[in-house]
Write a protein that holds these residues in place. Structure first.
Motif, mmCIF file in Angstrom:
data_model
loop_
_atom_site.group_PDB
_atom_site.id
_atom_site.type_symbol
_atom_site.label_atom_id
_atom_site.label_comp_id
_atom_site.label_asym_id
_atom_site.label_seq_id
_atom_site.Cartn_x
_atom_site.Cartn_y
_atom_site.Cartn_z
ATOM 1 N N ARG A 1 -57.903 -111.242 3.249
ATOM 2 C CA ARG A 1 -58.680 -109.997 3.126
ATOM 3 C C ARG A 1 -60.125 -110.357 3.403
ATOM 4 N NH1 ARG A 1 -61.416 -111.986 -1.030
ATOM 5 N NH2 ARG A 1 -60.289 -113.577 -2.191
ATOM 6 N N TYR B 1 -59.626 -114.930 6.307
ATOM 7 C CA TYR B 1 -60.886 -115.416 5.761
ATOM 8 C C TYR B 1 -60.686 -116.905 5.545
ATOM 9 C CZ TYR B 1 -63.863 -115.902 1.423
ATOM 10 O OH TYR B 1 -64.701 -116.282 0.427
ATOM 11 N N GLY C 1 -63.923 -111.043 2.254
ATOM 12 C CA GLY C 1 -64.533 -111.534 1.019
ATOM 13 C C GLY C 1 -65.343 -110.432 0.366
ATOM 14 N N ASP C 2 -65.535 -110.568 -0.932
ATOM 15 C CA ASP C 2 -66.368 -109.635 -1.676
ATOM 16 C C ASP C 2 -67.351 -110.488 -2.466
ATOM 17 O OD1 ASP C 2 -67.477 -107.685 -3.226
ATOM 18 O OD2 ASP C 2 -65.579 -106.794 -3.854
ATOM 19 N N ASP D 1 -71.630 -117.583 0.541
ATOM 20 C CA ASP D 1 -71.858 -116.859 -0.699
ATOM 21 C C ASP D 1 -72.334 -117.810 -1.781
ATOM 22 O OD1 ASP D 1 -69.525 -118.104 -1.549
ATOM 23 O OD2 ASP D 1 -68.687 -116.295 -2.442
ATOM 24 N N GLU E 1 -68.892 -110.875 0.744
ATOM 25 C CA GLU E 1 -69.157 -111.203 2.154
ATOM 26 C C GLU E 1 -68.937 -110.001 3.071
ATOM 27 O OE1 GLU E 1 -67.448 -112.948 -0.004
ATOM 28 O OE2 GLU E 1 -67.637 -115.105 0.315
ATOM 29 N N GLY F 1 -67.105 -114.183 -9.032
ATOM 30 C CA GLY F 1 -66.531 -113.710 -7.765
ATOM 31 C C GLY F 1 -67.519 -113.816 -6.608
HETATM 32 N N1 GLY Z 1 -66.535 -114.061 -2.539
HETATM 33 C C1 GLY Z 1 -65.335 -114.791 -2.568
HETATM 34 C C2 GLY Z 1 -64.101 -114.027 -2.351
HETATM 35 O O1 GLY Z 1 -64.095 -112.867 -1.974
HETATM 36 O O2 GLY Z 1 -63.035 -114.606 -2.538
#
Ligand code: GLY
Ligand code: AMP
Length: 420
Positions: free
Chosen positions: A286, A268, A288-289, A211, A291, A225
């Protein structure tokens, strides 16, 4: 079966989209969900951190599987409460979620599992933390022990920055999260993320990703983020991934089981890779966001079968069907993010976006207002695409971005530059 997804971001939209494609899913609910998720799920105004409310909803709506998206409900034991009540749930217990909720706990597990990671010290007061930093010298990394919404890590290139970060943490900048501090050796290398399903005993990798955490082009400016991501991560070659599994992930899962707190959910692993050696930067408990958005784009409907196998302890017989593909997501954020930003802009043009197995616009922070979609967060949309090559995925994502009409938003034009 009826399924409930807890959460409201782009990660949860991607999960909802994948799960709903699977014929095993009858009614899908999302709590609280967002405007985009409403296309696949019935959104319900429930607080994902209130176990009692979630449990009543589960009972009243004949829900047989709950998928927990974000870390906050996991860290306070919502998955435990659901499982104790007999509800099949994807996500770790409160005890196992400490792998994200406490950095010193993760370091302790790495020590016990002999997993390669940065050398560290763990401190309860500023004076001893500072003494350690002076002894080690810069660059050095100062981390608040607890959950700090991704903001509790200061990579200090000089001593002064490290010392003032220690003062900030012990004076409460990160609230309770900074009451203890971990100080780590600065690791050089290239970062990548590895996502592994774990059923307490067995592990099954479900993809790699990279990311872009910085807000500005060329990976500059403040941390966010995540402004975009792509999968697979070229730096995590099969050999290095296998090594990470053998040296880091499997020993961690075995140690958690040995302690009587088996890990169930997605692990993760944030890795730093140098000269073919992966070392652990951090665990998250959890997806990733953003990802998750690229992983779901590649996995599709089988994601539900894999999450069910995880929750039911059947990963030893599960397998992933890989298409030899690539995916990319580009985040559209509100002007000002990650600082202060406005909400409520009408976003136009969304109905003109392609919506098929190669293109998907996931909503991260939106709200429906009649027929309009309003911006309702810092990260607002995740324009996601899949292709035979990363270049093709990138071209598809960026050509969709041109169709979004939103003056109050911005995005990075260089997602994927390291890999391409
Ligand atoms: N993109 C990083 C996270 O979800 O922690
Ligand atoms: P974390 O929240 O632990 O992922 O840290 C945020 C970011 O800080 C990571 O993605 C890395 O870029 C960086 N970081 C954390 N720990 C280290 C370390 N020991 N050495 C170098 N960079 C680090």
């Amino acid at each position: 079966m009826n399924i409930l997804i807890l959460g409201s971001g782009g990660r949860e939209h991607a999960l909802a989209w994948a799960v709903k494609q699977n014929p095993k899913c009858d009614t899908l609910y999302a709590a609280p969900g967002n405007a985009g998720m409403a296309a696949h799920a019935t959104c319900v105004a429930l607080n994902p951190e209130n176990s009692a409310d979630v449990l009543s909803f589960v009972r009243e709506n004949d829900i047989s599987f709950v998928i927990v998206g974000p870390e906050a409900p996991l860290a306070i034991g919502v998955a435990d409460d659901l499982r104790d009540a007999g509800v099949l749930t994807f996500g770790p217990s409160k005890a196992a979620a400490r792998l994200e909720a406490s950095k010193s706990f993760t370091k302790e597990i790495c020590d016990a599992a002999n997993a390669p990671t940065a050398a560290y010290g763990h401190f309860h007061d500023a004076e001893s933390a500072k003494a350690y930093v002076r002894e080690q010298g810069a660059p050095i990394v100062v981390k608040a022990d607890g959950l700090a919404a991704g903001k509790g890590v200061i990579v200090a290139m000089d001593l002064e920055t490290a010392l003032s970060a220690i003062d900030d943490m012990f004076s409460g900048t990160f609230g309770g999260a900074g009451a203890e501090v971990v100080i780590e050796e600065f690791m050089e290398g290239e970062e990548a993320s590895y996502f592994i399903l774990c059923d307490g005993k067995n592990v099954l990798p479900v993809g790699t990703a990279q990311d872009h955490k910085r807000v500005g082009e060329g990976d500059t400016g403040p941390n966010t983020g995540g402004m975009g991501a792509y999968s697979p991560a070229p730096v995590l070659t099969d050999d290095i991934a296998e090594r990470a599994l053998d040296e880091i992930v499997r020993p961690t899962v075995a140690e958690m089981e040995r302690r009587g707190t088996p890990y169930q959910g997605v692990l993760y692993a944030g890795l730093m890779i140098k000269d073919g050696q992966p070392r652990l930067v951090e665990y998250n408990v959890r997806f990733g966001d953003p990802e998750c958005q690229v992983l779901m784009m590649r996995l599709g409907a089988q994601a539900l079968d894999l999450m069910l196998a995880t929750a039911e302890g059947r990963l030893d017989t599960a397998k992933v069907n890989w298409a030899d593909d690539h995916a990319m997501t580009v985040v559209m954020a509100a002007n000002g993010y990650p600082g202060s930003y406005g909400k409520g802009d009408v976003i136009r043009g969304l109905e003109t976006l392609a919506d098929d197995s190669f293109h998907k616009c996931f909503h991260a922070g939106t709200k429906a207002d009649g027929d309009n979609t309003l911006a309702n967060g810092g990260r607002v949309l995740n324009i996601t695409a899949r292709g035979e090559t990363l270049k093709e995925a990138q071209e598809r994502a960026y050509s969709e971005l041109d169709k979004v009409d939103w003056e109050g938003g911005f995005y990075r034009h260089d997602i994927g530059w390291r890999a391409l």
